[in-house]
Design an enzyme around this catalytic site. Structure first.
Site, PDB file in Angstrom:
ATOM      1  N   GLY A  76       0.807  -1.211   0.000  1.00  0.00           N
ATOM      2  CA  GLY A  76       0.000   0.000   0.000  1.00  0.00           C
ATOM      3  C   GLY A  76       0.843   1.266   0.000  1.00  0.00           C
ATOM      4  O   GLY A  76       2.074   1.220  -0.111  1.00  0.00           O
TER       5      GLY A  76
ATOM      6  N   ILE B  63      -2.414  -8.869   0.938  1.00  0.00           N
ATOM      7  CA  ILE B  63      -3.445  -9.826   0.493  1.00  0.00           C
ATOM      8  C   ILE B  63      -3.194 -10.272  -0.948  1.00  0.00           C
ATOM      9  O   ILE B  63      -3.743 -11.252  -1.423  1.00  0.00           O
ATOM     10  CB  ILE B  63      -4.852  -9.213   0.667  1.00  0.00           C
ATOM     11  CG1 ILE B  63      -5.926 -10.286   0.607  1.00  0.00           C
ATOM     12  CG2 ILE B  63      -5.098  -8.085  -0.335  1.00  0.00           C
ATOM     13  CD1 ILE B  63      -7.243  -9.900   1.223  1.00  0.00           C
TER      14      ILE B  63
ATOM     15  N   TYR C 165     -14.922   4.480   9.439  1.00  0.00           N
ATOM     16  CA  TYR C 165     -13.449   4.466   9.520  1.00  0.00           C
ATOM     17  C   TYR C 165     -13.004   5.078  10.845  1.00  0.00           C
ATOM     18  O   TYR C 165     -12.172   4.507  11.570  1.00  0.00           O
ATOM     19  CB  TYR C 165     -12.890   5.245   8.326  1.00  0.00           C
ATOM     20  CG  TYR C 165     -11.386   5.415   8.299  1.00  0.00           C
ATOM     21  CD1 TYR C 165     -10.529   4.330   8.199  1.00  0.00           C
ATOM     22  CD2 TYR C 165     -10.837   6.702   8.323  1.00  0.00           C
ATOM     23  CE1 TYR C 165      -9.148   4.511   8.143  1.00  0.00           C
ATOM     24  CE2 TYR C 165      -9.459   6.880   8.250  1.00  0.00           C
ATOM     25  CZ  TYR C 165      -8.621   5.790   8.176  1.00  0.00           C
ATOM     26  OH  TYR C 165      -7.265   5.965   8.113  1.00  0.00           O
TER      27      TYR C 165
HETATM   28  C1  AKB Z   1      -8.235   9.130   4.681  1.00  0.00           C
HETATM   29  O1  AKB Z   1      -8.388  10.190   4.052  1.00  0.00           O
HETATM   30  O2  AKB Z   1      -9.133   8.328   4.899  1.00  0.00           O
HETATM   31  C2  AKB Z   1      -6.856   8.851   5.267  1.00  0.00           C
HETATM   32  C3  AKB Z   1      -6.749   9.340   6.673  1.00  0.00           C
HETATM   33  C4  AKB Z   1      -6.646  10.783   6.953  1.00  0.00           C
HETATM   34  O3  AKB Z   1      -6.738   8.551   7.568  1.00  0.00           O
HETATM   35  N1  AKB Z   1      -5.855   9.445   4.442  1.00  0.00           N
END
Ligand code: AKB
Length: 316
Positions: A11, A35, A142
């Site tokens: 990545g 992966i 996230y």
């Molecule tokens: C995203 O934009 O999701 C990432 C982060 C800031 O964690 N680059």
């Protein structure tokens, strides 16, 4: 010499971190995992490499045992924009992967570094000079996985004595491997487009400030924190770090200083704009400075110079 297992090694961060760690600790001491494989990548042909789906805990531990690893750098994760498109998948990959990394570290009694993010903050967090210890109520999946991950890493440290460490990364800008599925990706794309087409259409609106950092500073921060004297660490998971804060028009102006004809236009994506607006304008990295000497080298001007030179010389 310590041996480090890196997940997500192909990545954006992993592809450069593996090279840096191999130069520091020796090629055979850094085990890249991902992966998928890519026979042309130096990550795969420059030292040990294994296929690993991080949601497979048995395989994670088996690779850790095979190489007698002393540290795990767990990078494999879904980023913010992809997370909003696939929330259940994001929870599964980000949390199961982290639990498997922590279990491997616990069973092999090794260190674990994993990045958190500015996404661990949310709309109710103070927006400017966001403190290290503050309100964390993110409204993206996230962000939810990042806060949960910070807590889980602290728990593994307190409950099992695992040497967990992490930083809250801002948007990372780099020229080797493009990011995928993030909200801050525009700040990378703008450079690629500037070199190729002399124009870019931003999906983030004018005036939207976010923290950013150039990849060499991010890699240095990982190494420095992993090597830091534990006696000095008051915090562990995860330290605020940042190098600069800018909006799209600021990076466009920095590019225009070198490519005067560069043109920035806007076509705002409501999903990524909402995510960006929920994050801080700028975070306060004082604890990282005080506890382990974090000190970024690049600002917007020096990063822009280097990015444009590197992209031109690589023919991107
Ligand atoms: C995203 O934009 O999701 C990432 C982060 C800031 O964690 N680059």
């Amino acid at each position: 010499m310590k041996t480090v297992l890196v997940t997500g090694a192909l990545g954006q961060i992993g592809s450069e971190l593996v090279a840096k760690l191999r130069s520091l600790y020796g090629d055979n001491h850094i085990v890249g995992t991902d992966i998928r494989s890519d026979a042309d990548s130096p990550v795969v042909c420059g030292g040990p490499f294994e296929i690993l789906d991080v949601t497979d805990g048995e395989r994670f531990l088996e690779i850790g045992k095979k190489y007698h690893v002393d540290a795990v750098v767990h990078l494999a994760a879904v980023l913010s924009a992809t997370g909003e498109a696939k929330p259940q998948f994001a929870w599964h990959l980000n949390m199961t992967g982290l639990v498997n990394g922590l279990e491997t570290a616990r069973q092999l009694q090794c260190q674990l570094f994993t990045p958190s993010s500015i996404a661990a903050f949310g709309p109710s967090t103070p927006k400017d000079s966001t403190p290290q210890d503050t309100i964390q109520r993110p409204n993206t999946i996230y962000g939810v996985t990042k806060v949960s991950g910070e807590l889980l890493c602290d728990y593994y440290h307190q409950r099992f004595g695992v040497d967990t460490r992490g930083v809250r990364f801002p948007g990372l800008i780099s020229y080797v491997t493009p990011p995928g599925g993030g909200t801050t990706d525009y700040a990378v794309e703008i450079y690629y487009h500037a070199v190729k087409e002399k124009k870019y259409t931003s999906y983030i609106a004018a005036g939207t400030k976010m923290d950013m950092m150039y990849m060499p500073d991010a890699l240095e921060a990982i190494v420095q924190l992993m090597e830091a004297d534990p006696a000095r660490l008051i915090h562990r998971n995860a330290f605020n770090i940042t190098a600069m804060s800018f909006a799209p028009e600021d990076v466009a102006a920095a590019i225009q200083a070198r490519i005067p004809e560069f043109l920035l236009t806007y076509d705002v994506d409501p999903v990524r704009q909402r995510i960006a607006e929920s994050w801080p304008n700028s975070i306060d990295a004082r604890c990282a400075v005080d506890e382990w000497g974090f000190q970024p080298r690049y600002d917007l001007e020096s990063m822009t110079k280097d990015m444009l030179e590197k992209l031109v010389s690589r023919g991107r």
